[in-house]
Design an enzyme around this catalytic site. Structure first.
Site, PDB file in Angstrom:
ATOM      1  N   HIS A   1      28.274  49.955  39.266  1.00 19.96           N
ATOM      2  CA  HIS A   1      29.147  50.977  39.072  1.00 19.96           C
ATOM      3  C   HIS A   1      28.564  52.200  38.393  1.00 19.96           C
ATOM      4  O   HIS A   1      27.226  50.841  36.840  1.00 19.96           O
ATOM      5  CB  HIS A   1      30.480  51.204  38.760  1.00 19.96           C
ATOM      6  CG  HIS A   1      31.141  52.359  39.364  1.00 19.96           C
ATOM      7  ND1 HIS A   1      31.072  53.098  38.020  1.00 19.96           N
ATOM      8  CD2 HIS A   1      31.908  52.201  39.950  1.00 19.96           C
ATOM      9  CE1 HIS A   1      32.182  54.082  37.963  1.00 19.96           C
ATOM     10  NE2 HIS A   1      32.367  54.073  39.416  1.00 19.96           N
TER      11      HIS A   1
ATOM     12  N   ASP B   1      32.099  43.381  35.211  1.00 18.87           N
ATOM     13  CA  ASP B   1      33.041  44.028  36.006  1.00 18.87           C
ATOM     14  C   ASP B   1      34.100  43.914  37.471  1.00 18.87           C
ATOM     15  O   ASP B   1      33.450  43.253  38.122  1.00 18.87           O
ATOM     16  CB  ASP B   1      32.047  45.247  36.532  1.00 18.87           C
ATOM     17  CG  ASP B   1      32.477  46.584  37.171  1.00 18.87           C
ATOM     18  OD1 ASP B   1      34.022  46.567  37.245  1.00 18.87           O
ATOM     19  OD2 ASP B   1      32.094  47.737  37.540  1.00 18.87           O
TER      20      ASP B   1
ATOM     21  N   GLN C   1      36.950  46.029  41.458  1.00 15.14           N
ATOM     22  CA  GLN C   1      36.910  46.053  42.601  1.00 15.14           C
ATOM     23  C   GLN C   1      37.617  44.405  42.725  1.00 15.14           C
ATOM     24  O   GLN C   1      37.758  44.478  44.113  1.00 15.14           O
ATOM     25  CB  GLN C   1      36.169  46.252  43.529  1.00 15.14           C
ATOM     26  CG  GLN C   1      36.041  47.814  43.271  1.00 15.14           C
ATOM     27  CD  GLN C   1      36.676  48.526  43.576  1.00 15.14           C
ATOM     28  OE1 GLN C   1      37.891  48.703  44.654  1.00 15.14           O
ATOM     29  NE2 GLN C   1      36.383  50.212  42.904  1.00 15.14           N
TER      30      GLN C   1
ATOM     31  N   LYS D   1      43.993  51.155  39.720  1.00 16.72           N
ATOM     32  CA  LYS D   1      42.960  50.721  41.301  1.00 16.72           C
ATOM     33  C   LYS D   1      44.109  49.719  41.811  1.00 16.72           C
ATOM     34  O   LYS D   1      43.923  48.801  42.387  1.00 16.72           O
ATOM     35  CB  LYS D   1      41.932  49.898  41.439  1.00 16.72           C
ATOM     36  CG  LYS D   1      40.655  51.091  40.780  1.00 16.72           C
ATOM     37  CD  LYS D   1      39.393  50.753  40.797  1.00 16.72           C
ATOM     38  CE  LYS D   1      38.092  52.193  40.194  1.00 16.72           C
ATOM     39  NZ  LYS D   1      37.390  51.753  40.489  1.00 16.72           N
TER      40      LYS D   1
ATOM     41  N   CYS E   1      29.170  56.278  42.269  1.00 11.50           N
ATOM     42  CA  CYS E   1      28.915  56.541  41.188  1.00 11.50           C
ATOM     43  C   CYS E   1      28.195  55.263  41.254  1.00 11.50           C
ATOM     44  O   CYS E   1      28.471  53.830  40.324  1.00 11.50           O
ATOM     45  CB  CYS E   1      29.937  56.187  40.032  1.00 11.50           C
ATOM     46  SG  CYS E   1      31.103  57.281  39.994  1.00 11.50           S
TER      47      CYS E   1
HETATM   48  C1  LIG Z   1      36.503  52.495  39.864  1.00 10.31           C
HETATM   49  C2  LIG Z   1      35.202  51.355  39.043  1.00 10.31           C
HETATM   50  C3  LIG Z   1      34.433  51.699  37.670  1.00 10.31           C
HETATM   51  C4  LIG Z   1      35.142  52.734  37.345  1.00 10.31           C
HETATM   52  O1  LIG Z   1      36.428  52.439  36.704  1.00 10.31           O
HETATM   53  P1  LIG Z   1      37.384  53.076  35.962  1.00 10.31           P
HETATM   54  O2  LIG Z   1      39.164  53.042  36.027  1.00 10.31           O
HETATM   55  O3  LIG Z   1      37.304  54.645  36.692  1.00 10.31           O
HETATM   56  O4  LIG Z   1      36.973  53.215  34.139  1.00 10.31           O
HETATM   57  C5  LIG Z   1      33.791  50.749  37.608  1.00 10.31           C
HETATM   58  N1  LIG Z   1      33.352  49.606  38.065  1.00 10.31           N
HETATM   59  C6  LIG Z   1      34.127  49.846  39.624  1.00 10.31           C
HETATM   60  C7  LIG Z   1      33.034  48.588  40.603  1.00 10.31           C
HETATM   61  C8  LIG Z   1      34.423  50.145  39.918  1.00 10.31           C
HETATM   62  O5  LIG Z   1      34.740  50.177  40.790  1.00 10.31           O
END
Ligand SMILES: *Cc1c(COP(=O)(O)O)cnc(C)c1O
Length: 364
Positions: free
Chosen positions: A137, A214, A217, A240, A322
């Site tokens: 992302h 990260d 998800q 999320k 993104c």
């Molecule tokens: C949504 C997402 C982000 C960004 O998260 P934010 O809450 O907008 O800062 C980063 N990495 C992944 C894989 C995402 O799905």
């Protein structure tokens, strides 16, 4: 000892997941859009909030709101207590060893930036290398590009195969004495690929390299144990995972294992039914996948899919999500992405399939 084991085995026995009851907790799902029931399939962007989260936020602003960790008055104490109670719940949820390891940020983007510009900045000098992957992302690309430009370091990118899986052997060969940080996504928000991060962390640590995951998800869709993973940083977003920004604990109210199982079944059902549609290509067919289903339709631009499905009350995302490098890998300008949460049901997948057939008809 054996008694203990029997007891826990009994507690973990699978039981049916009552999705209808779960749905009742999410008031927004009762809506109709254009006279059709809302089919919310944009959970990878943000999940909906259950009534008790909404109530907790209302309660906070009505009864507790004040400056956390600053005031010496009653309300400030109360707000601080709630805030710190959330930290303990998160610590338990991800099995962090120490409470101090849980750091609140506004979300994944801010968390990665924080690491890149504090820890990261002190780790690197000119000529050093940072490893990311081709399925990141932008949140896990841009902070490192900024550091690259500032410090003159090199970004190395782990490539992906045509199913959307990382080449682990190539990753292993990339690590060398100049590598200072590995920063990779747990679950791709475009492809749904679950990366073998435990193995990847182990490989990095063998080379003395710290790892950031990260987990935006990851946390909402699987049980995370940061001690077992042995990662150095794990970033995720409360919004999320059914919570308000920065807080990700409400999830504890339900049987998380059951929810994961339900989502898994739903994804399999969606993959099976969608792949039978002529002219539909699924982007991301990794062996290990979670909750995300990206697709393109032959001769139809992904941006044209969204509005037609919206007429049917179906909310999904079209675009590059993104993650433009992934689009490049698969040579598509964008994808349509359905992403599932624990409250989604088979009937919604059926509605999506019907909607896709309508899109195809409109453009034929
Ligand atoms: C949504 C997402 C982000 C960004 O998260 P934010 O809450 O907008 O800062 C980063 N990495 C992944 C894989 C995402 O799905």
């Amino acid at each position: 000892m054996r008694k203990e084991q029997n007891k826990s085995a009994k507690i973990l026995k699978p039981r049916p997941f009552n999705v209808k009851k779960i749905r009742e907790d999410f008031p927004i799902l009762k809506q109709t859009i254009n006279g059709k029931p809302l089919v919310y399939l944009d959970n990878a962007a943000t999940s909906q909030k259950p009534q008790f989260v909404i109530d907790a936020m209302n309660h906070y602003y009505m009864e507790e709101n004040s400056n956390i960790h600053r005031g010496v008055h009653y309300l400030s104490e109360l707000a601080t207590q709630s805030y710190e109670a959330a930290r303990v719940k998160i610590q338990k949820h991800i099995n962090a060893k120490h409470l101090e390891e849980v750091i609140f940020t506004r979300g994944t983007t801010e968390a990665i930036n924080l690491v890149a510009h504090s820890f990261g900045r002190f780790q690197v000098k000119e000529g050093d290398e940072i490893i990311i992957s081709a399925m990141e992302h932008h949140s896990n690309i841009v902070p490192w590009q900024l550091l690259r430009d500032e410090k003159g370091i090199v970004l190395r990118i782990i490539p992906i195969n045509d199913r959307g899986e990382l080449f682990i052997d190539k990753y292993e060969k990339m690590l060398n004495e100049r590598t200072k940080i590995v920063s990779i996504v747990h679950v791709s928000n475009v492809l749904g690929t679950i990366n073998p991060i435990k193995q990847m962390i182990e490989i990095a640590h063998k080379n003395g390299v710290p790892v950031l995951i990260d987990g935006a998800q990851g946390v909402p869709h699987m049980k995370i144990d940061v001690q077992d993973l042995d990662c150095d940083f794990y970033a995720f977003s409360g919004h999320k995972m059914y919570g308000p920004t920065g807080v990700g604990v409400y999830i504890n109210q339900i049987r998380f294992d059951d929810a994961i199982h339900h989502e898994h079944n739903l994804l399999n059902y969606a993959q099976e039914t969608l792949s039978s549609i002529k002219g539909l290509r699924i982007i991301g067919t990794a062996a290990q996948k979670s909750s995300v289903l990206s697709f393109v339709l032959k001769n139809i631009h992904p941006h044209d899919i969204g509005p037609i499905l919206d007429d049917d009350g179906i909310a999904l995302r079209t675009g590059h999500h993104c993650a433009q490098p992934v689009m490049k890998c698969f040579e598509v300008p964008a994808t349509a992405r359905a992403s599932f949460a624990m409250y989604n049901i088979k009937e919604e997948v059926d509605a999506l399939v019907k909607g896709i057939h309508r899109v195809i008809k409109v453009f034929s």
